[in-house]
Design a protein around this motif. Sequence first.
Motif, PDB file in Angstrom:
ATOM      1  N   MET A   1       8.977   3.565  -5.790  1.00 27.19           N
ATOM      2  CA  MET A   1       9.627   2.603  -5.014  1.00 27.19           C
ATOM      3  C   MET A   1      10.495   2.863  -3.967  1.00 27.19           C
ATOM      4  SD  MET A   1      11.127  -0.739  -7.578  1.00 27.19           S
ATOM      5  CE  MET A   1      11.774   0.596  -9.551  1.00 27.19           C
ATOM      6  N   TYR A   2       9.735   3.522  -3.032  1.00 21.55           N
ATOM      7  CA  TYR A   2       9.982   3.046  -1.784  1.00 21.55           C
ATOM      8  C   TYR A   2       9.124   3.084  -1.266  1.00 21.55           C
ATOM      9  CZ  TYR A   2       8.268   7.832  -0.709  1.00 21.55           C
ATOM     10  OH  TYR A   2       7.583   8.766  -0.491  1.00 21.55           O
ATOM     11  N   GLY A   3       9.388   2.517   0.591  1.00 26.54           N
ATOM     12  CA  GLY A   3       8.265   2.768   1.360  1.00 26.54           C
ATOM     13  C   GLY A   3       7.857   0.797   1.836  1.00 26.54           C
ATOM     14  N   PHE A   4       9.054   0.449   1.704  1.00 29.01           N
ATOM     15  CA  PHE A   4       8.327  -1.318   1.105  1.00 29.01           C
ATOM     16  C   PHE A   4       9.063  -2.121   2.452  1.00 29.01           C
ATOM     17  CE2 PHE A   4      12.121  -0.273  -1.270  1.00 29.01           C
ATOM     18  CZ  PHE A   4      13.264  -0.378  -0.506  1.00 29.01           C
TER      19      PHE A   4
ATOM     20  N   ALA B   1       7.670  -9.947   3.882  1.00 30.02           N
ATOM     21  CA  ALA B   1       6.129  -9.050   3.566  1.00 30.02           C
ATOM     22  C   ALA B   1       7.014  -8.269   2.949  1.00 30.02           C
ATOM     23  CB  ALA B   1       5.601  -8.805   5.071  1.00 30.02           C
ATOM     24  N   ILE B   2       8.646  -7.339   3.452  1.00 32.30           N
ATOM     25  CA  ILE B   2       9.219  -6.372   2.918  1.00 32.30           C
ATOM     26  C   ILE B   2       9.064  -7.202   1.380  1.00 32.30           C
ATOM     27  CG2 ILE B   2      11.345  -5.204   3.333  1.00 32.30           C
ATOM     28  CD1 ILE B   2      11.235  -4.948   6.426  1.00 32.30           C
ATOM     29  N   ILE B   3      10.495  -8.064   1.011  1.00 29.93           N
ATOM     30  CA  ILE B   3      11.278  -8.407   0.219  1.00 29.93           C
ATOM     31  C   ILE B   3       9.398  -9.055  -1.111  1.00 29.93           C
ATOM     32  CG2 ILE B   3      11.613 -10.393  -1.550  1.00 29.93           C
ATOM     33  CD1 ILE B   3      13.487 -11.033   1.329  1.00 29.93           C
TER      34      ILE B   3
ATOM     35  N   GLN C   1      16.760  -0.901  -5.251  1.00 30.18           N
ATOM     36  CA  GLN C   1      15.917  -0.711  -3.727  1.00 30.18           C
ATOM     37  C   GLN C   1      15.790  -2.147  -3.914  1.00 30.18           C
ATOM     38  OE1 GLN C   1      16.152   2.021  -3.351  1.00 30.18           O
ATOM     39  NE2 GLN C   1      13.951   2.164  -3.154  1.00 30.18           N
ATOM     40  N   PHE C   2      16.074  -3.461  -4.119  1.00 31.57           N
ATOM     41  CA  PHE C   2      15.483  -4.446  -3.996  1.00 31.57           C
ATOM     42  C   PHE C   2      17.003  -5.055  -3.104  1.00 31.57           C
ATOM     43  CE2 PHE C   2      16.263  -9.002  -4.532  1.00 31.57           C
ATOM     44  CZ  PHE C   2      14.425  -9.212  -4.221  1.00 31.57           C
ATOM     45  N   SER C   3      18.226  -4.275  -3.602  1.00 29.66           N
ATOM     46  CA  SER C   3      19.604  -4.817  -2.096  1.00 29.66           C
ATOM     47  C   SER C   3      19.092  -3.718  -1.315  1.00 29.66           C
ATOM     48  CB  SER C   3      20.722  -3.966  -3.124  1.00 29.66           C
ATOM     49  OG  SER C   3      20.330  -4.201  -4.865  1.00 29.66           O
ATOM     50  N   VAL C   4      18.437  -3.097  -1.402  1.00 27.14           N
ATOM     51  CA  VAL C   4      17.817  -1.991   0.005  1.00 27.14           C
ATOM     52  C   VAL C   4      17.418  -2.770   0.904  1.00 27.14           C
ATOM     53  CG1 VAL C   4      16.940  -0.145   0.823  1.00 27.14           C
ATOM     54  CG2 VAL C   4      18.244   0.268  -0.679  1.00 27.14           C
ATOM     55  N   CYS C   5      16.355  -3.280   0.279  1.00 25.22           N
ATOM     56  CA  CYS C   5      15.446  -4.488   0.271  1.00 25.22           C
ATOM     57  C   CYS C   5      15.791  -5.680   1.329  1.00 25.22           C
ATOM     58  CB  CYS C   5      14.362  -4.305  -0.919  1.00 25.22           C
ATOM     59  SG  CYS C   5      13.111  -5.594  -0.279  1.00 25.22           S
TER      60      CYS C   5
ATOM     61  N   SER D   1       0.654  -1.646   0.522  1.00 31.72           N
ATOM     62  CA  SER D   1      -0.209  -0.118   0.124  1.00 31.72           C
ATOM     63  C   SER D   1       0.523   1.073  -0.285  1.00 31.72           C
ATOM     64  CB  SER D   1      -0.497  -0.308   1.137  1.00 31.72           C
ATOM     65  OG  SER D   1      -1.724  -0.922   1.096  1.00 31.72           O
ATOM     66  N   PHE D   2       2.072   0.780   0.549  1.00 37.28           N
ATOM     67  CA  PHE D   2       2.497   2.404   1.117  1.00 37.28           C
ATOM     68  C   PHE D   2       3.293   2.993  -0.129  1.00 37.28           C
ATOM     69  CE2 PHE D   2       5.782   4.767   3.793  1.00 37.28           C
ATOM     70  CZ  PHE D   2       6.214   5.846   2.725  1.00 37.28           C
TER      71      PHE D   2
END
Length: 532
Positions: free
Chosen positions: A248-251, A271-273, A81-85, A47-48
């Motif tokens: 692509m942020y807020g995940f 859930a984050i991934i 962002q997936f690396s950050v994730c 949702s974020f």
Amino acid sequence: MTAVIDPPARASGISSAQDAGELAELGYAQELHRGVSPFAAFASGFSFVSILTTVFALFAVGFGLGGPAFFFTWPIVFVVQFSVCLVFAELSGKFPIAGAIYQWSRRLAGNTTGWFAGWLMLVGYIVSVAALAIAMQSVLPDIWRGFQLIPGDSAITTKTGATNGIILGALTIVVCTIISSAGVKLMGRITTVGVAIEIVGVVLIIGAMFVKAQRNPVAAVASTGGHGTGAGYIGAFVASMVMAAYVMYGFDSAAELSEETAEPRKVCPKAIINALLVSFVGGGLMILAALMAAPSLDDPNLAATGIPWVITSQLNTGLGKALLAMVAVAIFSATLAIQASAARVMFSMARDNRLPFGPALAKVNQRTGTPMATGLAVSALSIAVLLVNLGQAGAFNALVSVSVVIVYLAYCMVTVPALYLRVRGVRLTYGKPVIDLGKWGIPVNTVAALGGGALCLNILWPRAEVYDPDGSSWFLHYFAPIFLAVTLAVGFVAFRMIKRRNGVAAPAPDALFGQAKKPIVAQEALAQEALA
């Protein structure tokens, strides 16, 4: 600081003994009620990001800056962002605490860095709540003219549209506050329903645009739209990357609800991934479908309006309004998720006595198990931000853009210290390794830190096309660095005041990791800790 108490039993309806016990090891009592299901945790992050809202609204930004080939910025930003994730997912399994970015940063780099990470997240979230809420103005009046309460033009760039947007945005925030205050279970259910509708909306929009495709995928993304060729296109391409970065942020939102999620060490990392993966796939297909279905890639309406123009041009009015209604649901769900995340960051910092009026803000309603005071504070501040839009839509748009910069900078305050510790050979071990990057830790963390810093700089860059498209104000042109400097300056003053009030040094951050079963910042030691 809340004293550690004996963990309550599952029968209490608050938490399992294991979840509460693990939280107690990290130095906190179980006060928030655990009513967030695994899907609700995913829904919070999804949702974020809210691709039905952000891609729908920001497609025109990317296309206008880079033409059809801006599509390729989407996978590039995703890799970063997936690396950050992955770094965040690893940390969420080790430290499942509300106020995630703040909590992780202070454990990685000490309380000074942690405080500023929390401060930036809080400011960024509050502005984001206002930005999402006011987006109702771009949807509701087109569904039913009765939503235009102020007679006149409904366009957000006009005085009547901007004023009406403030009213609709404020009402949206108020309703979200009531829901989040009523209990995390109700909030989770509504967010889950909102995400289900959003996913249906995304599938319908993608399907409808693919059916109306005017060109094949290769032809849709091959052109630069007159923005240059070869090396001459690099500048436009990099500028268009801000669209994907905005989305692509807020995940990490699921991690903010860690203390309200059952078995958070298992649930939150997944859930984050999943939130980012689903957003990437859905958002990428939406961009591609819009480029394939547009009546013309040279029509100025595509750069001015984006996906809404494609829908109104290619679909009948009834279906178009139904899709707009789904967008409105997605906006509401996103506002609810961000408001809840902001409230948890404020609660987490207040509980550590790192904010003015900390004891009052840290109170949890015993009946609902929610931090109602912080929810009310976040909502009041967000409505105050809305007032910037009163006849000043350009200033509000610039404020929204810079809020993304602030969040990205806070992310760097986690990824950079994490990389530093990894390079030094300090293993980020605490608790059972639900997700452990292992030998991939340094390369993944390197991409997260360096790539995240590059994206932050890219968004911060004072481009007139982003911050002052009308070319009417030097202040708006350089608004991003000015606002960031002011935010940091105000934060520094607040930090010094709180430090002077608390006046106790904190332990060295390296001591928080290693092979010890419990970090130093636990229980009695944490109760004595204050700002460095």
